[in-house]
Design an enzyme around this catalytic site. Structure first.
Site, PDB file in Angstrom:
ATOM      1  N   VAL A 102       2.875  -6.187  11.278  1.00 26.98           N
ATOM      2  CA  VAL A 102       2.982  -4.815  10.802  1.00 26.98           C
ATOM      3  C   VAL A 102       3.000  -4.858   9.283  1.00 26.98           C
ATOM      4  O   VAL A 102       3.635  -5.733   8.682  1.00 26.98           O
ATOM      5  CB  VAL A 102       4.262  -4.128  11.315  1.00 26.98           C
ATOM      6  CG1 VAL A 102       4.381  -2.719  10.753  1.00 26.98           C
ATOM      7  CG2 VAL A 102       4.271  -4.092  12.830  1.00 26.98           C
ATOM      8  N   CYS A 103       2.296  -3.929   8.651  1.00 24.48           N
ATOM      9  CA  CYS A 103       2.301  -3.789   7.201  1.00 24.48           C
ATOM     10  C   CYS A 103       1.841  -5.099   6.544  1.00 24.48           C
ATOM     11  O   CYS A 103       0.878  -5.719   6.986  1.00 24.48           O
ATOM     12  CB  CYS A 103       3.694  -3.347   6.745  1.00 24.48           C
ATOM     13  SG  CYS A 103       3.765  -2.605   5.102  1.00 24.48           S
ATOM     14  N   THR A 104       2.542  -5.564   5.515  1.00 24.52           N
ATOM     15  CA  THR A 104       2.111  -6.768   4.799  1.00 24.52           C
ATOM     16  C   THR A 104       2.481  -8.052   5.521  1.00 24.52           C
ATOM     17  O   THR A 104       2.232  -9.137   5.004  1.00 24.52           O
ATOM     18  CB  THR A 104       2.688  -6.787   3.372  1.00 24.52           C
ATOM     19  OG1 THR A 104       4.107  -6.614   3.434  1.00 24.52           O
ATOM     20  CG2 THR A 104       2.076  -5.675   2.532  1.00 24.52           C
ATOM     21  N   GLY A 151      -0.931  -3.899  12.428  1.00 24.84           N
ATOM     22  CA  GLY A 151      -0.642  -2.504  12.128  1.00 24.84           C
ATOM     23  C   GLY A 151      -0.633  -2.282  10.629  1.00 24.84           C
ATOM     24  O   GLY A 151      -0.356  -3.207   9.858  1.00 24.84           O
ATOM     25  N   ALA A 152      -0.923  -1.076  10.213  1.00 23.51           N
ATOM     26  CA  ALA A 152      -0.933  -0.737   8.782  1.00 23.51           C
ATOM     27  C   ALA A 152       0.503  -0.547   8.296  1.00 23.51           C
ATOM     28  O   ALA A 152       1.432  -1.156   8.816  1.00 23.51           O
ATOM     29  CB  ALA A 152      -1.808   0.492   8.558  1.00 23.51           C
TER      30      ALA A 152
END
Length: 236
Positions: A102-104, A151-152
């Site tokens: 998720v994310c970075t 995921g962004a």
């Protein structure tokens, strides 16, 4: 009857807690699923905003996982040069049916050499850094490429986790969880992504984060150099 699954979320200092707790809420509702919060020790881990979270297992004691998930947050920078953590992620990824982030957290997967030649996403402000690690950046909320699901930024973790549950179990089970959580987003402002925010707002947010993003970029470049030097960044 659904087959039970074991899901591990990496819990590390200075992570963004919603990157972890959003997916945790979804995963913990899946039938028969065991969710592990994993770190080097079982001491409390402090998130980037000060929330203390307890790991449930350690690298040494972590059981076999069907899914490994790496959240993001400022602490991700240190992880990209933490060989103990990267080696753990590689080991668990070899055993898991799905390797996710998720994310970075996707940058950490990239630093571990797991995204070469793969499509992946991340927080919009750091998305293009994935290319340095051999991945193909995709500006979408959830991206799947084979056994990799990413995921962004931050809130996309719920969308991401519902997608993972659908892949592991079924759309019906994921839909049931979504309804029980009353996950029906209706944000008060249409500005939650650069695709819909005004140019002025995006420029202001980018300027506010510029120094930190530059710091992350230097860490990504170092991770890319180490990756390709070790031969892990080459596709195929």
């Amino acid at each position: 009857m659904s087959t039970p699954h074991s899901i591990g979320l990496l819990l590390f200092p200075n992570l963004t807690q919603l990157d972890l707790t959003g997916p945790f809420e979804v995963f913990a509702r899946a039938p028969g699923t065991t969710v592990h919060l994993i770190w080097k020790t079982k001491e409390p881990v402090i998130s980037d905003r000060g929330m203390a979270i307890l790991p449930s297992t350690t690298f040494a004691d972590c059981p076999a996982l069907d899914v490994i998930c790496i959240p993001g947050g400022p602490g991700q920078i240190a992880l990209m040069e933490d060989e103990e953590t990267l080696a753990f992620i590689r080991r668990k990824s070899e055993q898991a049916s799905l390797t996710t982030s998720v994310c970075t957290g996707s940058l950490v997967l990239g630093a571990a050499g797991l995204l070469r030649g793969r499509k992946a996403t991340s927080h919009w402000a750091s998305l293009e850094q994935l290319a340095l690690l051999g991945a193909e950046p995709v500006s979408e909320r959830v991206v799947r490429d084979g056994n990799i699901i990413t995921g962004a930024g931050v809130t996309s973790g719920i969308d991401f986790a519902l997608s993972v549950v659908a892949a592991l179990y079924s759309d019906e089970i994921a839909q049931n969880i979504q309804l029980h959580m009353e996950y029906d987003p209706a944000p008060p402002f249409a500005c939650g992504s650069p695709r819909v925010a005004s140019k002025e707002l995006v420029e202001k947010a980018a300027a506010q984060a510029a120094l930190f993003i530059a710091k992350r970029l230097e860490a990504t470049k170092r991770a890319a150099s180490a990756l390709f030097s070790a031969g892990r960044g080459r596709s195929g």
